[in-house]
Design an enzyme around this catalytic site. Sequence first.
Site, short mmCIF file in Angstrom:
data_model
loop_
_atom_site.label_atom_id
_atom_site.label_comp_id
_atom_site.label_asym_id
_atom_site.label_seq_id
_atom_site.Cartn_x
_atom_site.Cartn_y
_atom_site.Cartn_z
N ASP A 1 0.82 -1.21 0.00
CA ASP A 1 0.00 0.00 0.00
C ASP A 1 0.87 1.27 0.00
O ASP A 1 1.90 1.31 0.67
CB ASP A 1 -0.88 -0.04 1.26
N GLU B 1 1.52 -0.63 -4.92
CA GLU B 1 0.46 0.30 -5.29
C GLU B 1 1.11 1.61 -5.70
O GLU B 1 1.52 2.41 -4.84
CB GLU B 1 -0.52 0.55 -4.12
N ASP C 1 -10.78 1.67 -4.13
CA ASP C 1 -10.40 3.09 -4.14
C ASP C 1 -11.07 3.90 -5.26
O ASP C 1 -10.79 5.09 -5.38
CB ASP C 1 -8.88 3.22 -4.32
#
Lengths: 561, 561
Positions: free
Chosen positions: A327, A356, A423
């Site tokens: 992340d 990410e 997201d």
Amino acid sequence: MIIEAVYHRPGDQYAYACTDEMLHIRLRTKKNDVDEVVMLAGDPYHWEDGNWQNQEFSMWKTGTDTFYDYWLVTISPPYRRLRYGFLLKDESESWFYGDKGFSKEVSTDIGYFFCFPFLNGIDVFNAPEWVKDTVWYQIFPERFANGDTSNDPEGTLPWGSEEPTPENFFGGDLKGVTKNIDYLVDLGISGIYFTPLFKAFSNHKYDTIDYMEIDPQFGTNEDLKEMIETCHKNGIKVMFDAVFNHSGYFFPQFQDVLEKGEASIYKDWFHIKEFPLTTEPLPSYDTFAFTPFMPKLNTEHPDVKEYLLEVGRYWIREFDIDGWRLDVANEVDHAFWRDFRKEVKATKPDLYILGEIWHDSMSWLRGDQFDAVMNYPFTTNVLNLFAKESISAKEFVENMTSVMHMYPEMVNAVNFNLVGSHDTPRILTECNDSIEKVKQIFTIMLTMVGTPCIYYGDEIAMTGEQDPGCRKCMVWEKDKQNQEMFQHVQKLIRLRKEEPLLANDGVLSFLPIEDDNPIVGFTKSNGTETILVLINTKDESYDYSIPFNWSNKVVKDVWKH
Amino acid sequence: MIIEAVYHRPGDQYAYACTDEMLHIRLRTKKNDVDEVVMLAGDPYHWEDGNWQNQEFSMWKTGTDTFYDYWLVTISPPYRRLRYGFLLKDESESWFYGDKGFSKEVSTDIGYFFCFPFLNGIDVFNAPEWVKDTVWYQIFPERFANGDTSNDPEGTLPWGSEEPTPENFFGGDLKGVTKNIDYLVDLGISGIYFTPLFKAFSNHKYDTIDYMEIDPQFGTNEDLKEMIETCHKNGIKVMFDAVFNHSGYFFPQFQDVLEKGEASIYKDWFHIKEFPLTTEPLPSYDTFAFTPFMPKLNTEHPDVKEYLLEVGRYWIREFDIDGWRLDVANEVDHAFWRDFRKEVKATKPDLYILGEIWHDSMSWLRGDQFDAVMNYPFTTNVLNLFAKESISAKEFVENMTSVMHMYPEMVNAVNFNLVGSHDTPRILTECNDSIEKVKQIFTIMLTMVGTPCIYYGDEIAMTGEQDPGCRKCMVWEKDKQNQEMFQHVQKLIRLRKEEPLLANDGVLSFLPIEDDNPIVGFTKSNGTETILVLINTKDESYDYSIPFNWSNKVVKDVWKH
């Protein structure tokens, strides 16, 4: 010739080893500006009569985007060393291009040639073999299925009884995944990416409290073992989410700093600007974005680093997970990720490391950090064509050509293609509820280079705006699931497994496309077989002539049969 | 506007942290093609009313080479994060340039902007402070001075009695350096780079037999300690040469493989293609170039790696050396060099790591491997102007501008500038024995950005062709040394110490130059003071108007006073 537009630099996507023996050498020129490119190349130590010896190798055009042509040549230097330069020709002139720039004459001085000094095996980009054949499914654990009501947190709402909010809970858990394994097997996916499972405060769990414990609302370590074993038995890989950029506010080490201030032994675990800590008007410590609830971890600190590296190793060692999705990976230091790679690959050599990162990620994809990134440039391009309708099919092809020339070919094969996630708004909502558009999008994603991921529920046509809207409870009632969409995705997955060319076998080439042509077409070929994918992106019929000759070829309609 | 010539990619010399707070953002455009460049930049998480907030920052032109203009802006983002794009303008049009390419309109979508995600201190390029103020002197130990005849190898020839050959010996040693420390102090140098000192077969010692032992012909460990202490006492740093790409033929581990073949426990220390080993017609093992006497080491093998890393640590730990120069550094794997950096910097944080790489070296200069490389592109440019006379003064300035825009600014300050070495003909010979030319060359090298190195004897106008010719015995008879040259170099070194602007303080700008203008001129400025260097590269007078106004400034002639 606009030579100022010509670009090459050894390394990155321009000169790299694709195996222990073979190099890819790429060059960029202005679109439609150069007629022919020849690489002059030889071993740096091959001299005769005081002259360095090189040979000519023709380069071929692998694609054209809005502004550039891209050229490629593959070469296997017998001694794993290469010096090389380029000869660029158009109707009226020819230029030499090498390590010291451009000249009209080909240099006789080897120092003017580019250098690939030695193909050392350990430096070759090396992602796990299995990834390129994997179809991923992303699960947001709180919302996939409630398999065990005994672990529901206080105030858990009946499944799907309300719209999701940033605060509410519906009881999704690990048992829910295990119990629904048949559904996933039926769909055909072969990998699950779980958003965070570790103990945290929120429903999304990106605010970790304990990196070494599964959140009790998701179940126990036994539940996890059972789920992973069930997945593995069914040929499904398991990827966890590592939130190492920041902890949660209730991470005990951060609480200790809040409480004890400068006296806390954990004060250097974070980036504190001033004691005592304050959160208003802005936090007096570095955070993710500006949210005080996600204090940025100091990943340069040896104790923090060792703690997080052990997290990386622990879940592989004890639970045999197959991948780590990282992340906010771009905000953590490169030095940390280099050590992370070493540690987790030492624990499990074929573990997949996925960062990410939403922007150009070359700096993380040189073989020393990640195997792949979440391919949001792919997402943007798909959305622009189908959802926003802001680009033409031709522009789509050009942009996809750019995306595919951003990284080495081996990266493209394992890059994580997605059209939506926890997201973003759901793809069907982005497409204004057009089932037909989403079917086309899945067709592109599941026939394209890369490793595709389906966000849970998209395969049954769930809708949802930007989070929290996109995090609705999975719909399990058959009659409320869109079976047409399910069967479409299921068929695409099956075809992708049956025809390796639809996955990452062979080389992709887009078909030529004119301004008003709505047909996105590409071939993938492995030299003996070629597969052709054609998608009419408009809601009206269009006469299209396939721009190559297939007389005397055996042709099979893969879609219909 | 030729937008296809515009180039930027986050990382490398285009976007980098130059301190823990400040970023340099650079852009390349076609020469004389763009009138104005503005950077639009802001914190990625700074939103108001759903709109991402950014501000305008003007960029300025830092140089122009044959084909391109280079632009720079410095910025210290308060939260160490930045998204940014460029607005390019000429008389008739304006373009936006960001992470997804070019567009006529400035994007309102942050995803179309480039990203510098977070300035993590540990990733900042960080070379030792002392290097940028150092003037190096390269010593080829066998030929500098014979300070102890008792360690002379059998058949040692009287000092300077014959021309050097690949096989002869003259008895140079460590004591020779210690005894002549006053000479070096008098010259003013502050660092010595020694070509290899370890036990080896040849006179050049690049064919190591034992990496843990000083060659007995150079002296003992005590001699070494004495020499290093003497250097340190006199403010002189000591850099050793690490030949890790290959060993010598008589390296015991290689001899073991020669003898025992596949049964040798060292068989994986090298890259053996076939047993038993053969050397004709080509070696059946990888070598440096094609020489059977330099078998390539398998630096991926854990034992080899640990052995060489311990070599790296040992000489620092036990003898306090200050730098490692890495021979054939480009052919050794990057993974090895990353670990090498970690290990030696852990042993001595301000150790200087210098790679021998002749070509574009960006891949080694990202902060995780080397501090600098031998700046042969600088050398080539100097030789082309003065020795080969193949370029004009204007082309010299353009090429030097290219060289200075290849790497981040902090790399330039510690890059190792040289105009000759044991691997090239001597600079005076290259210049056809023109003392005047060599004086000009030293003037450029000792006033330029970077850390300059004088090859032993060049300061007294020694001559010599390509090796072995360039490896003559140092001339110690005063009357045979060119004192004019010595005093010239001595004065330049003194001035460089007295005026930090002549070293690496301030920012260098070349003065505008026309085609037939023979004057190479540049300024270095730190904001309050500016130094001007002007060199007439031709042997005839030339009227030159300094292209800036210095009325009301205090002006001092640094050279004459």
